[in-house]
Design an enzyme around this catalytic site. Structure first.
Site, PDB file in Angstrom:
ATOM      1  N   SER A 108       0.830  -1.193   0.000  1.00 43.03           N
ATOM      2  CA  SER A 108       0.000   0.000   0.000  1.00 43.03           C
ATOM      3  C   SER A 108       0.876   1.260   0.000  1.00 43.03           C
ATOM      4  CB  SER A 108      -0.959  -0.051   1.192  1.00 43.03           C
ATOM      5  OG  SER A 108      -1.997   0.904   1.048  1.00 43.03           O
ATOM      6  N   ASP A 148      -8.108  -5.339  -6.343  1.00 40.36           N
ATOM      7  CA  ASP A 148      -7.783  -4.346  -5.329  1.00 40.36           C
ATOM      8  C   ASP A 148      -8.718  -3.147  -5.474  1.00 40.36           C
ATOM      9  OD1 ASP A 148      -6.688  -2.533  -3.584  1.00 40.36           O
ATOM     10  OD2 ASP A 148      -4.703  -2.489  -4.506  1.00 40.36           O
ATOM     11  N   HIS A 171      -6.747  -6.004  -1.616  1.00 42.42           N
ATOM     12  CA  HIS A 171      -5.640  -5.100  -1.313  1.00 42.42           C
ATOM     13  C   HIS A 171      -4.646  -5.692  -0.324  1.00 42.42           C
ATOM     14  CE1 HIS A 171      -3.605  -1.261  -1.130  1.00 42.42           C
ATOM     15  NE2 HIS A 171      -3.729  -1.214   0.189  1.00 42.42           N
TER      16      HIS A 171
END
Length: 421
Positions: free
Chosen positions: A232, A326, A360
């Site tokens: 991330s 994601d 994600h």
């Protein structure tokens, strides 16, 4: 004969280690339900259950017997862990103290009612985050704040800096597990921890440069370069570090962005503004959660060109691990954009592994899939994408892929593990 529940390894294992689960002493073809319960450090319960039928000898081996329904179905030896769901809404399983294990309680119940069957057998198993011999060393060196995990043995070991996302603080569980695979791994905090800045208004890469210098100079870290591992916002920072800083040989980018996000990035006399946003592009799902995938501008033209991380400067070897579903941002698009820019400038083509139906938070193996939770930047519940089983399988493969990649580029190990998905 009383039923017995056996686990291998018995008693304890590392969190990323497969666990063999078997039941003996059942009646021939007896229907049973297996339940697993884990309580996290905040007191939240995570649970999973599955219905099974013993074989003609009254035995049940989860490596050979398919689940007939419940939290999952089919042949899933580790399903009782990766299919766990929290009792608390929108809650993600996170390990904060790696010096203590998660304790998993496993039960065998008569029949196919997960809450009504007679208890036949029970076992308690500890899932640890530090392999035997791994050493945990708090780091307060200059401005650098983090924790270094060193494998058992004399070393030196390939060095890696590990970065998490926009939530801040210091998470150590990935670094501690990876140290058990033969790497010297420093979990690095960069804001909202100890005496570091409390917010992300501006990120100065000189801080990360100091961390690289620290690890490169450590007697237990094997040079001449180190690796980076990030997810991330942490993955985006890894791209920035590889683009601006020296001493970085390899980087694994898990669902990262090639654009600078949320805050201004500065290094010496250079500055990258954050990519533009549009809150009106946020959608609301039928469950009432936010879908923020289109929140960021696509940085291909206009002013937002200035926010793109100059990956073309880097000579680092890259591995992009991408969840194709994601919903935090367009991770696959960003990976391919980074690849295009690198190749256009004559740099090594990065390796990109895309996992279908994967969201994600690609974590170490057997962490439960998190459908939705509070996003610390938006302070609202957002969806992360993916589907439970596919996400679980991706985590197992990604964990092997990143180890192989780091061994190859940091210590010359040429072994490869083909992608399974």
């Amino acid at each position: 004969m009383a039923a017995t529940l056996s686990l291998e390894p018995a008693g304890r294992s590392c969190w990323d280690e497969p666990l063999s689960i078997a039941v003996r002493g059942l009646a021939p073809e007896q229907p049973v339900t297996l339940r697993a319960v884990l309580r996290d450090e905040k007191g939240a319960l995570f649970r999973a259950h599955a219905r099974y039928r013993a074989d003609a000898a009254g035995e049940l081996d989860l490596a050979r017997a398919p689940a007939l329904g419940g939290s999952f179905a089919g042949l899933e030896p580790m399903g009782l862990l990766w299919a766990m769901e929290p009792d608390r809404p929108h809650w993600r399983l996170v390990k904060r103290d790696v010096q203590t294990p998660f304790v998993v309680e496993l039960e065998v119940l008569d029949g196919h009612e997960p809450d009504g069957g007679r208890l036949l057998a029970r076992a308690v198993h500890e899932r640890h985050f530090m392999a035997p011999g791994v050493r945990r060393v708090p780091v307060r060196e200059g401005r650098v704040r983090g924790t270094l995990f060193l494998p058992a043995g004399t070393g030196p070991f390939p060095g890696i800096i590990d970065l998490f996302g926009i939530g801040g603080g210091l998470l150590e569980y990935r670094a501690s597990l990876l140290a058990g695979k033969g790497f010297a791994v420093m979990a690095l905090a960069y804001y909202n921890y100890d005496d570091l800045p409390k917010d992300l208004d501006v990120i100065h890469l000189e801080y990360f440069e100091e961390a690289v210098t620290y690890l490169l100079s450590h007697p237990q870290a094997e040079g001449p370069g180190i690796g980076l591992l990030g997810i991330s916002k942490g993955a985006e920072l890894c791209l920035s570090m590889a683009s601006f800083l020296k001493g970085i040989t390899a980087a694994v980018i898990i669902n990262g962005s090639v654009a600078n996000v949320a805050t201004t990035l500065k290094y010496k006399d250079e500055s990258l503004p954050p990519v533009g946003t549009d809150i009106n592009r946020t959608k609301v799902t039928k469950d009432g959660f936010s879908d923020i995938m289109d929140f960021l501008n696509v940085p291909l033209e206009g002013a937002d060109q200035n926010c793109i991380i100059p990956v073309e400067r880097s000579d680092t070897a890259f591995l992009f691990l991408v969840g194709q579903d994601d919903h935090n941002w367009k991770s696959e698009f960003y990976a391919r954009e980074a690849s295009k820019r690198l190749q256009t400038h004559g740099k090594e083509k990065p390796q990109i592994i895309c996992y279908p139906e994967t969201g994600h938070y690609i974590e170490p193996p057997y962490f439960p899939w998190c459908k939705a939770s509070i996003h610390s930047y938006f302070n609202t519940v957002v969806i992360w994408g993916g589907k439970s089983r596919a996400h679980a399988m991706a985590q197992v493969d990604a964990w092997q892929q990143l180890q192989t990649f780091f061994h190859k580029h940091l210590s010359g190990d040429k072994r490869t593990i083909p992608a399974k998905l």
